[in-house]
Design a protein around this motif. Structure first.
Motif, PDB file in Angstrom:
ATOM      1  N   LYS A 191       0.818  -1.224   0.000  1.00  0.00           N
ATOM      2  CA  LYS A 191       0.000   0.000   0.000  1.00  0.00           C
ATOM      3  C   LYS A 191       0.854   1.278   0.000  1.00  0.00           C
ATOM      4  N   ASN A 192       1.942   1.217  -0.730  1.00  0.00           N
ATOM      5  CA  ASN A 192       2.761   2.425  -0.859  1.00  0.00           C
ATOM      6  C   ASN A 192       2.151   3.366  -1.889  1.00  0.00           C
ATOM      7  N   SER A 193       2.468   4.641  -1.796  1.00  0.00           N
ATOM      8  CA  SER A 193       1.919   5.622  -2.731  1.00  0.00           C
ATOM      9  C   SER A 193       2.560   5.441  -4.111  1.00  0.00           C
ATOM     10  N   ASN A 194       1.897   5.975  -5.135  1.00  0.00           N
ATOM     11  CA  ASN A 194       2.455   5.905  -6.481  1.00  0.00           C
ATOM     12  C   ASN A 194       3.780   6.637  -6.566  1.00  0.00           C
ATOM     13  N   ALA A 195       3.890   7.751  -5.851  1.00  0.00           N
ATOM     14  CA  ALA A 195       5.132   8.535  -5.905  1.00  0.00           C
ATOM     15  C   ALA A 195       6.297   7.734  -5.328  1.00  0.00           C
ATOM     16  N   THR A 196       6.074   7.083  -4.178  1.00  0.00           N
ATOM     17  CA  THR A 196       7.137   6.264  -3.576  1.00  0.00           C
ATOM     18  C   THR A 196       7.491   5.097  -4.501  1.00  0.00           C
ATOM     19  N   THR A 197       6.449   4.457  -5.047  1.00  0.00           N
ATOM     20  CA  THR A 197       6.666   3.324  -5.950  1.00  0.00           C
ATOM     21  C   THR A 197       7.507   3.736  -7.152  1.00  0.00           C
ATOM     22  N   ASP A 198       7.150   4.865  -7.731  1.00  0.00           N
ATOM     23  CA  ASP A 198       7.862   5.360  -8.903  1.00  0.00           C
ATOM     24  C   ASP A 198       9.341   5.598  -8.579  1.00  0.00           C
ATOM     25  N   SER A 199       9.609   6.273  -7.483  1.00  0.00           N
ATOM     26  CA  SER A 199      11.003   6.537  -7.097  1.00  0.00           C
ATOM     27  C   SER A 199      11.764   5.236  -6.863  1.00  0.00           C
ATOM     28  N   VAL A 200      11.134   4.313  -6.158  1.00  0.00           N
ATOM     29  CA  VAL A 200      11.818   3.054  -5.819  1.00  0.00           C
ATOM     30  C   VAL A 200      12.136   2.267  -7.097  1.00  0.00           C
ATOM     31  N   GLU A 201      11.198   2.246  -8.039  1.00  0.00           N
ATOM     32  CA  GLU A 201      11.462   1.563  -9.317  1.00  0.00           C
ATOM     33  C   GLU A 201      12.673   2.166 -10.011  1.00  0.00           C
ATOM     34  N   ARG A 202      12.726   3.487  -9.998  1.00  0.00           N
ATOM     35  CA  ARG A 202      13.844   4.164 -10.676  1.00  0.00           C
ATOM     36  C   ARG A 202      15.171   3.934  -9.952  1.00  0.00           C
ATOM     37  N   ILE A 203      15.128   3.877  -8.633  1.00  0.00           N
ATOM     38  CA  ILE A 203      16.360   3.634  -7.863  1.00  0.00           C
ATOM     39  C   ILE A 203      16.890   2.225  -8.145  1.00  0.00           C
ATOM     40  N   VAL A 204      15.991   1.237  -8.130  1.00  0.00           N
ATOM     41  CA  VAL A 204      16.438  -0.143  -8.358  1.00  0.00           C
ATOM     42  C   VAL A 204      17.000  -0.282  -9.782  1.00  0.00           C
ATOM     43  N   GLU A 205      16.353   0.370 -10.740  1.00  0.00           N
ATOM     44  CA  GLU A 205      16.827   0.335 -12.126  1.00  0.00           C
ATOM     45  C   GLU A 205      18.222   0.962 -12.223  1.00  0.00           C
ATOM     46  N   CYS A 206      18.391   2.085 -11.560  1.00  0.00           N
ATOM     47  CA  CYS A 206      19.680   2.776 -11.565  1.00  0.00           C
ATOM     48  C   CYS A 206      20.740   1.930 -10.860  1.00  0.00           C
ATOM     49  N   PHE A 207      20.348   1.279  -9.783  1.00  0.00           N
ATOM     50  CA  PHE A 207      21.275   0.412  -9.042  1.00  0.00           C
ATOM     51  C   PHE A 207      21.789  -0.713  -9.948  1.00  0.00           C
ATOM     52  N   ASP A 208      20.863  -1.332 -10.678  1.00  0.00           N
ATOM     53  CA  ASP A 208      21.248  -2.412 -11.597  1.00  0.00           C
ATOM     54  C   ASP A 208      22.185  -1.901 -12.680  1.00  0.00           C
ATOM     55  N   LEU A 209      21.890  -0.701 -13.179  1.00  0.00           N
ATOM     56  CA  LEU A 209      22.736  -0.113 -14.221  1.00  0.00           C
ATOM     57  C   LEU A 209      24.152   0.135 -13.687  1.00  0.00           C
ATOM     58  N   LEU A 210      24.230   0.728 -12.500  1.00  0.00           N
ATOM     59  CA  LEU A 210      25.547   1.031 -11.913  1.00  0.00           C
ATOM     60  C   LEU A 210      26.338  -0.247 -11.622  1.00  0.00           C
ATOM     61  N   ALA A 211      25.612  -1.323 -11.286  1.00  0.00           N
ATOM     62  CA  ALA A 211      26.299  -2.592 -10.991  1.00  0.00           C
ATOM     63  C   ALA A 211      26.890  -3.191 -12.268  1.00  0.00           C
ATOM     64  N   GLU A 212      26.294  -2.820 -13.413  1.00  0.00           N
ATOM     65  CA  GLU A 212      26.676  -3.433 -14.678  1.00  0.00           C
ATOM     66  C   GLU A 212      27.751  -2.636 -15.407  1.00  0.00           C
ATOM     67  N   ARG A 213      27.562  -1.315 -15.479  1.00  0.00           N
ATOM     68  CA  ARG A 213      28.508  -0.491 -16.239  1.00  0.00           C
ATOM     69  C   ARG A 213      28.411   0.970 -15.827  1.00  0.00           C
ATOM     70  N   THR A 214      29.289   1.773 -16.420  1.00  0.00           N
ATOM     71  CA  THR A 214      29.257   3.209 -16.156  1.00  0.00           C
ATOM     72  C   THR A 214      28.214   3.854 -17.059  1.00  0.00           C
ATOM     73  N   PRO A 215      27.277   4.591 -16.500  1.00  0.00           N
ATOM     74  CA  PRO A 215      26.242   5.199 -17.351  1.00  0.00           C
ATOM     75  C   PRO A 215      26.803   6.312 -18.234  1.00  0.00           C
ATOM     76  N   SER A 216      26.156   6.509 -19.369  1.00  0.00           N
ATOM     77  CA  SER A 216      26.538   7.615 -20.258  1.00  0.00           C
ATOM     78  C   SER A 216      26.038   8.926 -19.653  1.00  0.00           C
ATOM     79  N   ASP A 217      26.499  10.036 -20.202  1.00  0.00           N
ATOM     80  CA  ASP A 217      26.022  11.337 -19.720  1.00  0.00           C
ATOM     81  C   ASP A 217      24.510  11.454 -19.882  1.00  0.00           C
TER      82      ASP A 217
END
Ligand code: ATP
Ligand code: MG
Length: 399
Positions: free
Chosen positions: A279-305
């Motif tokens: 029962k988390n808010s949409n705003a919290t859900t949205d941020s958490v999705e983006r954080i996990v996605e970013c975490f996976d990206l950082l674990a894999e490679r260096t992001p582009s600008d």
């Protein structure tokens, strides 16, 4: 009897309110969290007042009042710029389904009121003269730093199962341990938590997760099997058992959820459901999705600008926080430096927009959107100057 000689301002400021009740012939005490936090020398965010006066009597005594929870005996009094919750001494009865009581009974003495409170350290009261009323050895438990149920823990958890989550929440926030019999009663009754609404469980879970002793409390949350009766955690104790060995405690709610999701190894497409189950808010859900996605990206490679630009400052910093807590190496300085030196941080900082492209002869439609994205990417990557003339030239070259 223990007496506090010099009270902090938050209490002295409220004193006229209690004195007014007393002058009218009623009893009035500070109760609950504020008395506990005073004795622990913790920050006190608000003071709760308990009185023998009925709500209607409280309302008659004060000029400005709000009917906060009149049915449960709570009136908010506005007094010299502050607001105080004043609750009539009461007991709670007729607990149905291990949840909140369906009705309360007003009582005439403080003792009955203190008896209904959850833990001994939360069942302390303080009179206007600074005397501490301690009917259940709460002072002793404060000294020993233990959370102990008032009365029989089993009975108390049957009355209201949320108290089991409150126990681990206070452990984490106060850096206390759980008294043995109280912990045994949590272990024996964890299933009762299923009767409690997810919102209320979530609020306590988040407070537990963000307290300074969250890792110790989380271990008890797992040991007592409370974790088996909250959304999506059943059968996952092996994965969740990493939480107690984390390097640091999270301090942001979004970090807490992202860490849990990463530990549970949830695939991207299941994050939304998990967050909604809690029962988390949409705003919290949205941020958490983006954080996990970013975490996976950082674990894999260096992001582009351009990827850094799309991630944005807030999510980037939050992801670095998560990586730090999980002990995942990231070159946070390099990432932040690179982000800071991006030519633009927001699409709105681009000197041109869609209208400009139309003026330059680009026809409206999907191609225009693609062109705009391309310009944005080039500008962010320092391959194109953020000026009308440079962008004009770039558009002409595309045709
Ligand atoms: P916080 O600092 O988080 O506000 P608190 O102790 O004030 O801590 P509250 O949830 O605000 O906690 O509750 C105020 C008081 O009401 C508690 O100290 C406790 O005495 C009583 N209380 C709250 N919830 C319950 C409950 N579920 N069962 C019994 N007593 C409760
Ligand atoms: Mg409180």
């Amino acid at each position: 009897m223990m007496k506090i000689e010099k009270l902090p301002e938050i209490f002295t400021k409220a004193m006229p309110v209690l004195e007014k009740l007393e002058s009218a012939g009623f009893e009035a005490y500070f109760v609950g969290g504020s008395v506990r936090d005073l004795l622990l020398d913790r920050h006190i965010h608000d003071v709760d007042i308990a009185t023998s006066a009925y709500p209607e009597e409280v309302k008659e005594l004060f000029e400005k009042t709000i009917d906060t929870g009149i049915k449960h005996g709570t009136v908010t009094v506005l007094y010299s710029g502050e607001s105080y919750e004043i609750t009539t001494f009461r007991t709670e009865s007729g607990y149905q389904d291990y949840r909140r009581p369906d009705h309360v009974t007003f009582v005439q003495n403080l003792e009955e009121d203190l008896k209904r409170r959850d833990f001994t350290i939360n069942a302390l009261a303080m009179s206007t003269s600074g005397e501490i009323v301690d009917l259940f050895n709460g002072l002793d438990d404060l000294q020993k730093r233990v959370i102990r149920a008032v009365g029989n823990p089993e009975t108390r958890f049957h009355e209201d199962a949320l108290r089991m989550m409150r126990a681990v929440r206070f452990m984490s926030q106060l850096e206390f341990s759980l008294e043995e019999k109280t912990q045994q009663a949590v272990s024996d009754n964890h299933e009762l938590l299923q009767k409690i609404s997810v919102e209320r469980i979530r609020d306590e879970f988040v407070k537990m997760g963000l307290g300074p002793h969250s890792r110790q409390a989380f271990q008890i949350f797992l040991d007592t099997k409370l974790s088996e009766d909250v959304p999506d955690f059943a059968g996952q104790s092996d994965l969740l058992s990493i939480f107690p060995s984390l390097k640091f405690s999270p301090t942001l709610e979004t970090s807490l959820w992202a860490i849990i999701i990463i530990l549970l190894k949830l695939p991207n497409e299941k994050i939304g459901k998990f967050m909604r189950d809690w029962k988390n808010s949409n705003a919290t859900t949205d941020s958490v999705e983006r954080i996990v996605e970013c975490f996976d990206l950082l674990a894999e490679r260096t992001p582009s600008d351009y990827e850094l630009f799309k991630i944005g400052q807030e999510i980037l910093l939050n992801t670095i926080d998560v990586a730090h807590i999980l002990g995942q190496p990231v070159d946070s300085k390099a990432l932040v430096d690179r982000y800071t030196s991006l030519p633009i941080k927001k699409a709105s900082e681009l000197v041109i927009d869609g209208r400009f492209l139309i003026q330059q002869g680009v026809r409206p439609g999907p191609k225009l959107g693609m062109m705009l994205d391309k310009i944005k990417e080039k500008v962010v990557s320092n391959e194109l100057e953020n000026s009308e003339s440079a962008i004009k030239k770039f558009i002409q070259e595309q045709n």
